[in-house]
Design a protein around this motif. Structure first.
Motif, PDB file in Angstrom:
ATOM      1  N   LEU A  40       0.765  -1.214   0.016  1.00 17.49           N
ATOM      2  CA  LEU A  40      -0.061  -0.125   0.094  1.00 17.49           C
ATOM      3  C   LEU A  40       0.836   1.442  -0.056  1.00 17.49           C
ATOM      4  O   LEU A  40       0.485   2.306  -0.649  1.00 17.49           O
ATOM      5  N   LEU A  41       1.928   1.219   0.741  1.00 15.86           N
ATOM      6  CA  LEU A  41       2.798   2.427   0.666  1.00 15.86           C
ATOM      7  C   LEU A  41       3.322   2.722  -0.758  1.00 15.86           C
ATOM      8  O   LEU A  41       3.597   3.836  -1.266  1.00 15.86           O
ATOM      9  N   LEU A  42       3.836   1.459  -1.452  1.00 19.76           N
ATOM     10  CA  LEU A  42       4.294   1.720  -3.124  1.00 19.76           C
ATOM     11  C   LEU A  42       2.990   2.217  -3.629  1.00 19.76           C
ATOM     12  O   LEU A  42       3.224   2.880  -4.657  1.00 19.76           O
ATOM     13  N   GLN A  43       2.163   1.825  -3.804  1.00 22.49           N
ATOM     14  CA  GLN A  43       0.655   1.817  -4.414  1.00 22.49           C
ATOM     15  C   GLN A  43       0.393   3.389  -4.135  1.00 22.49           C
ATOM     16  O   GLN A  43      -0.002   4.208  -5.047  1.00 22.49           O
ATOM     17  N   ILE A  44       0.271   3.833  -3.118  1.00 20.64           N
ATOM     18  CA  ILE A  44      -0.221   5.254  -2.632  1.00 20.64           C
ATOM     19  C   ILE A  44       0.847   6.445  -2.797  1.00 20.64           C
ATOM     20  O   ILE A  44       0.405   7.247  -3.230  1.00 20.64           O
ATOM     21  N   ALA A  45       2.015   5.992  -2.409  1.00 21.42           N
ATOM     22  CA  ALA A  45       3.105   6.887  -2.454  1.00 21.42           C
ATOM     23  C   ALA A  45       2.543   8.392  -1.786  1.00 21.42           C
ATOM     24  O   ALA A  45       2.713   9.279  -2.603  1.00 21.42           O
ATOM     25  N   PRO A  46       2.482   8.431  -0.413  1.00 18.23           N
ATOM     26  CA  PRO A  46       1.947   9.395   0.255  1.00 18.23           C
ATOM     27  C   PRO A  46       2.521  10.654   0.208  1.00 18.23           C
ATOM     28  O   PRO A  46       2.307  11.553   0.394  1.00 18.23           O
ATOM     29  N   TRP A  47       4.116  10.478  -0.213  1.00 18.82           N
ATOM     30  CA  TRP A  47       4.965  11.649  -0.057  1.00 18.82           C
ATOM     31  C   TRP A  47       4.716  12.564  -1.260  1.00 18.82           C
ATOM     32  O   TRP A  47       5.085  13.764  -1.168  1.00 18.82           O
ATOM     33  N   TYR A  48       4.028  12.112  -2.366  1.00 12.21           N
ATOM     34  CA  TYR A  48       3.377  13.174  -3.225  1.00 12.21           C
ATOM     35  C   TYR A  48       2.287  14.237  -2.723  1.00 12.21           C
ATOM     36  O   TYR A  48       2.270  15.098  -3.340  1.00 12.21           O
ATOM     37  N   TRP A  49       1.687  14.001  -1.546  1.00 10.69           N
ATOM     38  CA  TRP A  49       0.890  15.127  -1.073  1.00 10.69           C
ATOM     39  C   TRP A  49       1.576  15.813  -0.797  1.00 10.69           C
ATOM     40  O   TRP A  49       0.954  17.175  -0.507  1.00 10.69           O
ATOM     41  N   PHE A  50       2.835  16.013  -0.203  1.00  9.33           N
ATOM     42  CA  PHE A  50       3.605  17.132   0.455  1.00  9.33           C
ATOM     43  C   PHE A  50       4.587  17.634  -0.852  1.00  9.33           C
ATOM     44  O   PHE A  50       5.480  18.309  -0.734  1.00  9.33           O
ATOM     45  N   SER A  51       4.163  17.453  -2.264  1.00  6.41           N
ATOM     46  CA  SER A  51       5.082  17.969  -3.266  1.00  6.41           C
ATOM     47  C   SER A  51       5.165  19.583  -3.367  1.00  6.41           C
ATOM     48  O   SER A  51       6.154  20.075  -4.251  1.00  6.41           O
ATOM     49  N   ASP A  52       4.532  20.317  -2.806  1.00  5.57           N
ATOM     50  CA  ASP A  52       4.342  21.723  -2.903  1.00  5.57           C
ATOM     51  C   ASP A  52       5.277  22.028  -1.861  1.00  5.57           C
ATOM     52  O   ASP A  52       5.812  23.186  -1.878  1.00  5.57           O
TER      53      ASP A  52
END
Length: 452
Positions: A40-52
Motif C-alpha cells: 500500500l505504501l508503494l501504491q499510494i506513495a503518500p509523499w506526493y501529497w507534500f510535493s508543494d
C-alpha cells in the motif's frame, strides 16, 4: 517518621501510570500486515501529497524516475506484459500500470518474506498499523473529494455535444455510452458527486470514519462495476480505491459484524486515536492535517467554482452558427464528388459544436477519427476570413496542424470553405438544416401514461 510515611505516596504520584500491554498478534496477522504495509505504501506513495513543500518535489521526481526504470526493467527481464509499455494516456489500464502492479506485488511479497525472517520475534505492529490506517484513509478521502467535487459541478461527464448526439447508438463503444448516460442527466451526476463528497468529508473526522468507509465502499463499488461492465479504462485505479475501503473496514471486522450482523452493542474504537510521543507531535499532526485538507478539499472547491463561473460566462461568438450542416457541394481539384458515392473521403455532413470545435462525417484519417466521425478544432480570423484547423484528440492531446481554410458566409444558413488537403484543392458548401434531437429536451414526467 512523617517523612518516611509521606515518601511512598509521593513516589506513587510522580510515577507514570502503567500503559496497557498490547496483546500479541497471531502469526498470520503479522505476515499479512507486512505484505500490505509495503504494497500500500508503494501504491499510494503518500509523499506526493507534500510535493508543494520545497525539496519534496525533487524527491518525488527522482522516485518517479526510479519507479519507471524499475517497471521497464522488470518487464524486460521478468513479466513481459508487452514488448513496448504504453504509459497512462487517459486510459489508466495501459500495459505500464499493469506491469507496475505486478512489480509492486512482487516487491511486497519479497519484503514480507525478508521482514518476517528478520523481525520474527516482534509481537505486533500497533503503532505502524495506525499510520497505515491513516495513510489509506486520506488516500480514499483525497479521491472521493476530488472526483465528487468535479461531479457536483458536472465537469467529469459533460452533456453530449451535437456531434455525439448525431452519432448512431450502435457506433458508440460501451465506455462512451456510459459516459454520455451519466452526462445527460445533470441531477444524477450531481447526486453521484454528493455521495462521493460526503464519503470524503466523513473520512476527515475521526468520529465518522466508519460511516465514511461504508459510504466510500458503496460509491467506489458502483464505480468499479460501471468500469467493469462498460469497459471504462480506469479499472485498476477504481479497484484500488474499493480495496482500500474494504481493507480498512476489514481491520474493524469484529465491531462491524457485531453491530451490523449480530445486532449487538459494540464499544467505540480507539484505532484512529493518534499515538503522540511528545506534545509537539500533536501540533505537527494538526499542521499536517490542515495542509492536506487544504489541498484535497479547499483547492478542488476553489478550482471547481472558478471553472463553473467560466463555463457559465457567455461564449465568444464565432463566424458560424452551431448546428447540423449538410454538404450540398463537395469539389476536389475541380471535380464535383456527388452525394451517395462510395468515396469514403467525401464529407457527408458537418457539425459545428461551438466556436472552437466541430466534426465531419467522413472516414478521412486526416481528422481525429472517433465513432465514424472526424473531429477537428479551429480558430477563425474574422478579419481575414480564414480559419486555422487542428486535429483534435483529448486522449492524448493532439495539436497537429491540419490546414488553413478560407471561408465565406453568404447568409446565416450557408457556409463555404476552401482549402488544400494532401495537396488537393477542396471546396465545400454547407447548408444548415434543422436537426432535432429529443435528448436535448426536458424529458421528465411524473405521470407517464405509457412506456416511451
Amino acid at each position: 517518621m512523617a517523612a518516611t510515611a509521606i515518601a511512598p505516596d509521593a513516589a506513587a504520584i510522580v510515577r507514570p501510570a502503567p500503559q496497557p500491554t498490547a496483546s500479541p498478534w497471531p502469526l498470520w496477522q503479522r505476515v499479512l500486515f507486512r505484505f500490505f504495509f509495503v504494497y500500500l505504501l508503494l501504491q499510494i506513495a503518500p509523499w506526493y501529497w507534500f510535493s508543494d513543500i520545497p525539496g519534496v518535489s525533487f524527491f518525488g521526481r527522482m522516485y518517479g524516475q526510479a519507479v519507471d526504470w524499475a517497471v521497464k526493467l522488470s518487464n524486460a527481464r521478468l513479466f513481459h506484459v508487452r514488448e513496448t509499455l504504453v504509459p497512462v494516456n487517459g486510459s489508466g489500464d495501459t500495459s505500464l500500470p499493469w506491469t507496475q502492479l505486478w512489480l509492486y506485488l512482487s516487491l511486497a511479497a519479497i519484503a514480507c518474506l525478508v521482514w518476517s525472517v528478520l523481525d520474527r520475534k516482534r509481537a505486533g505492529y500497533d503503532r505502524m498499523l495506525y499510520w497505515l490506517r491513516t495513510i489509506v484513509r486520506y488516500y480514499l478521502a483525497t479521491f472521493a473529494l476530488s472526483y465528487g467535487i468535479i461531479k457536483i459541478f458536472a465537469f467529469q461527464m459533460p452533456f453530449p455535444t451535437l456531434s455525439q448526439l448525431a452519432t448512431p447508438l450502435g457506433d458508440l463503444l460501451p465506455m462512451r455510452f456510459s459516459w454520455l448516460f451519466i452526462g445527460y442527466s445533470f441531477p444524477y451526476q450531481v447526486f453521484s458527486g454528493l455521495m462521493e463528497t460526503t464519503a470524503g468529508l466523513l473520512l476527515l473526522y475521526r468520529r465518522t470514519i466508519t460511516a465514511g468507509l461504508f459510504a466510500a465502499m458503496g460509491a467506489f463499488l458502483n464505480v468499479v462495476m460501471i468500469n467493469l461492465s462498460y469497459d471504462v479504462p480506469v479499472k485498476l485505479f477504481a479497484s484500488h480505491l474499493l480495496f482500500g475501503s474494504v481493507f480498512l473496514i476489514a481491520l474493524d471486522y469484529k465491531r462491524v459484524l457485531g453491530f451490523m450482523v449480530l445486532n449487538r452493542s459494540v464499544p467505540p474504537t480507539d484505532a484512529w486515536v493518534p499515538r503522540y510521543g511528545q506534545p509537539w507531535h500533536r501540533w505537527l499532526a494538526v499542521a499536517v492535517k490542515i495542509f492536506i485538507v487544504y489541498n484535497i478539499l479547499w483547492m478542488p472547491l476553489k478550482s471547481g467554482w472558478s471553472r463553473y463561473q467560466a463555463m457559465k460566462a457567455p461564449a465568444a461568438p464565432g463566424p458560424f452558427r452551431s448546428g447540423f450542416y449538410e454538404v450540398r457541394q463537395y469539389v476536389v481539384n475541380g471535380d464535383t464528388i456527388p452525394a451517395g458515392t462510395s468515396d469514403t473521403l467525401r464529407w457527408k455532413d458537418v457539425i459545428i459544436d461551438n466556436a472552437l470545435a466541430g466534426s465531419v462525417n467522413t472516414r478521412d484519417g486526416v481528422f481525429w477519427q472517433r465513432y465514424r466521425r472526424g473531429y477537428f478544432r479551429y480558430k477563425p480570423d474574422t478579419a481575414q476570413k480564414t480559419m486555422t484547423v487542428w486535429k483534435i484528440s483529448t486522449i492524448p492531446r493532439d495539436s497537429t496542424f491540419l490546414f488553413t481554410m478560407r471561408y465565406d458566409v453568404p447568409d446565416t444558413s450557408v457556409i463555404r470553405w476552401h482549402t488544400k488537403i494532401r495537396d488537393d484543392s477542396v471546396h465545400v458548401e454547407l447548408v444548415r438544416v434543422p436537426r432535432h434531437f429529443q435528448l436535448t429536451e426536458r424529458q421528465f414526467h411524473w405521470v407517464s401514461e405509457y412506456n416511451r
